[in-house]
Design a protein around this motif. Structure first.
Motif: not given
Length: 104
Positions: A7-20, A74-77
């Motif tokens: 798996g590959y995903l972008r994990a910006p600071d504004d995304v809650p851990d439970d959502e990730l 979009d998680h790639l770019s």
């Protein structure tokens, strides 16, 4: 033995851990449903970084794995040309296919 999927995903600071965590579980379910063994998730934490992408590419080659799953392309770019380049790089450098849940 089932083929590996990463798996590959972008994990910006504004995304809650439970959502990730929920997103990763969806990727794992997708892999299992499609007959893969989900190996691990590569997270891109810094905006504009490709460090995790480089690690993913190296791991795909090392493990001779051929499949990557992303929640959406979009998680790639979010940039169309860069995203296309990244997919092409995975195809050419690691002989890998990028999949998203919802496509079969």
């Amino acid at each position: 033995m089932k083929p590996l999927m990463y798996g590959y995903l972008r994990a910006p600071d504004d995304v809650p851990d439970d959502e990730l965590a929920h997103t990763v579980e969806e990727l794992k379910r997708y892999a299992a449903t499609e007959g893969f063994c989900y190996a691990t998730t590569f997270f891109e934490y810094q905006d504009g970084s490709r460090a995790a992408f480089e690690e993913l590419t190296a791991e795909l080659k090392r493990a001779e794995a051929r499949h990557v799953v992303v929640p959406s392309m979009d998680h790639l770019s979010s940039h169309r040309l860069l995203r296309s380049h990244m997919v092409e790089r995975l195809e050419l450098d690691a002989n890998a296919l990028v999949l998203t849940p919802g496509e079969t």
